[in-house]
Design a protein around this motif. Sequence first.
Motif, PDB file in Angstrom:
ATOM      1  N   ILE A   1       0.861  -1.180   0.000  1.00  0.00           N
ATOM      2  CA  ILE A   1       0.000   0.000   0.000  1.00  0.00           C
ATOM      3  C   ILE A   1       0.898   1.232   0.000  1.00  0.00           C
ATOM      4  O   ILE A   1       1.716   1.419   0.918  1.00  0.00           O
ATOM      5  CB  ILE A   1      -0.939   0.020   1.219  1.00  0.00           C
ATOM      6  N   HIS A   2       0.771   2.039  -1.030  1.00  0.00           N
ATOM      7  CA  HIS A   2       1.593   3.233  -1.192  1.00  0.00           C
ATOM      8  C   HIS A   2       0.761   4.468  -0.849  1.00  0.00           C
ATOM      9  O   HIS A   2      -0.393   4.584  -1.276  1.00  0.00           O
ATOM     10  CB  HIS A   2       2.107   3.348  -2.625  1.00  0.00           C
ATOM     11  N   THR A   3       1.343   5.374  -0.103  1.00  0.00           N
ATOM     12  CA  THR A   3       0.688   6.633   0.250  1.00  0.00           C
ATOM     13  C   THR A   3       1.317   7.758  -0.570  1.00  0.00           C
ATOM     14  O   THR A   3       2.542   7.955  -0.532  1.00  0.00           O
ATOM     15  CB  THR A   3       0.846   6.937   1.752  1.00  0.00           C
ATOM     16  N   ILE A   4       0.481   8.483  -1.316  1.00  0.00           N
ATOM     17  CA  ILE A   4       0.949   9.549  -2.207  1.00  0.00           C
ATOM     18  C   ILE A   4       0.439  10.887  -1.686  1.00  0.00           C
ATOM     19  O   ILE A   4      -0.755  11.019  -1.367  1.00  0.00           O
ATOM     20  CB  ILE A   4       0.447   9.316  -3.651  1.00  0.00           C
ATOM     21  N   ASP A   5       1.321  11.866  -1.605  1.00  0.00           N
ATOM     22  CA  ASP A   5       0.927  13.217  -1.225  1.00  0.00           C
ATOM     23  C   ASP A   5       0.300  13.887  -2.441  1.00  0.00           C
ATOM     24  O   ASP A   5       0.950  14.016  -3.485  1.00  0.00           O
ATOM     25  CB  ASP A   5       2.144  14.016  -0.749  1.00  0.00           C
ATOM     26  N   VAL A   6      -0.945  14.296  -2.330  1.00  0.00           N
ATOM     27  CA  VAL A   6      -1.683  14.831  -3.469  1.00  0.00           C
ATOM     28  C   VAL A   6      -1.103  16.162  -3.943  1.00  0.00           C
ATOM     29  O   VAL A   6      -1.100  16.457  -5.148  1.00  0.00           O
ATOM     30  CB  VAL A   6      -3.184  14.982  -3.116  1.00  0.00           C
ATOM     31  N   GLU A   7      -0.607  16.977  -3.037  1.00  0.00           N
ATOM     32  CA  GLU A   7      -0.085  18.291  -3.414  1.00  0.00           C
ATOM     33  C   GLU A   7       1.219  18.175  -4.194  1.00  0.00           C
ATOM     34  O   GLU A   7       1.419  18.867  -5.186  1.00  0.00           O
ATOM     35  CB  GLU A   7       0.128  19.155  -2.167  1.00  0.00           C
ATOM     36  N   THR A   8       2.106  17.289  -3.764  1.00  0.00           N
ATOM     37  CA  THR A   8       3.415  17.171  -4.409  1.00  0.00           C
ATOM     38  C   THR A   8       3.480  16.062  -5.449  1.00  0.00           C
ATOM     39  O   THR A   8       4.353  16.063  -6.318  1.00  0.00           O
ATOM     40  CB  THR A   8       4.497  16.909  -3.347  1.00  0.00           C
ATOM     41  N   GLY A   9       2.542  15.089  -5.364  1.00  0.00           N
ATOM     42  CA  GLY A   9       2.578  13.966  -6.293  1.00  0.00           C
ATOM     43  C   GLY A   9       3.694  12.989  -6.001  1.00  0.00           C
ATOM     44  O   GLY A   9       4.110  12.219  -6.872  1.00  0.00           O
TER      45      GLY A   9
END
Length: 404
Positions: free
Chosen positions: A76-84
């Motif tokens: 499960i990967h967590t991605i920061d939406v603001e920075t991508g």
Amino acid sequence: MPDIPVGAQVFDLAFHPDRSLVFAGLLTGIVKAFSYDEQGNHEEKFSVRPTKRSCRTLAVSADGSQLWAAGKAKAIHTIDVETGEVVETRAAAHDVTINRMKRLQPHLLASGDDDGVIKLWDPRKPDAVRKYTHHFDFISDFMYLNDKKQLVATSGDGTLSVMDIRSKKMEPVAQSEDQEDELLSILPIKGGQKIVVGTQIGILSIFNRKSGWGDCVDRIPGHPASIDALCAIPSRYPNSQSTILTGSSDGILRAVQLFPTKLLGVVADHGEFPIERIAVDMNGEGRWVGSVGHEEVLKLTDLQEIFEDGGEEDGDEDGGEGDEDADSDEERTKQTTDPTTSAKVPTDDESADEVDNGQVDSSDEEQPQPAKRKRKKEQDPLLAGRRKKGKNEVEAEPAFFADL
């Protein structure tokens, strides 16, 4: 809106809860984000590849700041939406491919894999807080019942199960009987009192929570292929509590009304490509419905064109109770026709002079005609061809049932 090309087959899509931003998980493992506007313009915001294995499922945090991606890599990967950028990776979160995820609460995430294992995660903790192993085939979809704090899962083993997320027991509080078909999608209707389940053979199975989870209470045929995805329409539209969107492996995204059952029309057409996932933006209350299949595009369809331009003009909105209007039309027709002469009697808006001048036909040469019910104004082609129907009957063109 024009289709958004993504460059590879799309497995899943997810919308930001309060921004015009859509995410797509691709076969190549890439996760892409696109912004869009009401004029049909779109722009790629970021493209990140957490893994070289396929991305099968996406989930967005409650505030939209984080995006979770999972799939063939079992992580499960967590991605920061603001920075991508990928900010966290939970390696070996499952032993096999992760097929489905759903955010249940701000700090609770559910995941299900191809072996039927379900895990609950607190993003603030490194390990799963719950693990359920009562299913033996892939987990196809999740639904969360907030009133009871229950997670409902559908599986390829032909059953659905209900788990109380507050309980520490690693077993479900209820599990249905074998429905003798793969259960592929699930959606609550009627304020959560009834549950719709899409199946492999194209049947919509209806469960009633008051009757328990043991077996479905109704089965609605009509779809010529498997029902892989279900989605609710925004609550502002009439009959939103009983109108759903269905994505089928025949490539058709349909609007279907239940109780009584009727096909309202085709919302989008993916051609020969099966529809894998569908979702409505702005937390289910927006204007656009997104649908993805095996083609390399993300399709956004304007719901206003479907429901506001056609659906709201229809007098039969409330589940076939439009006969009242029809009876009123017939009554008005009778009042303006003298049954003994079949000559039209002038109404308040028509003077006797108009009758004498021939503007109101009172010719004796005409054969007496019985009072006729006035025909309703022709509706939008999407909703045309309606008729009075029996209980649980889907009305559609003959081609709709051609492959049954």
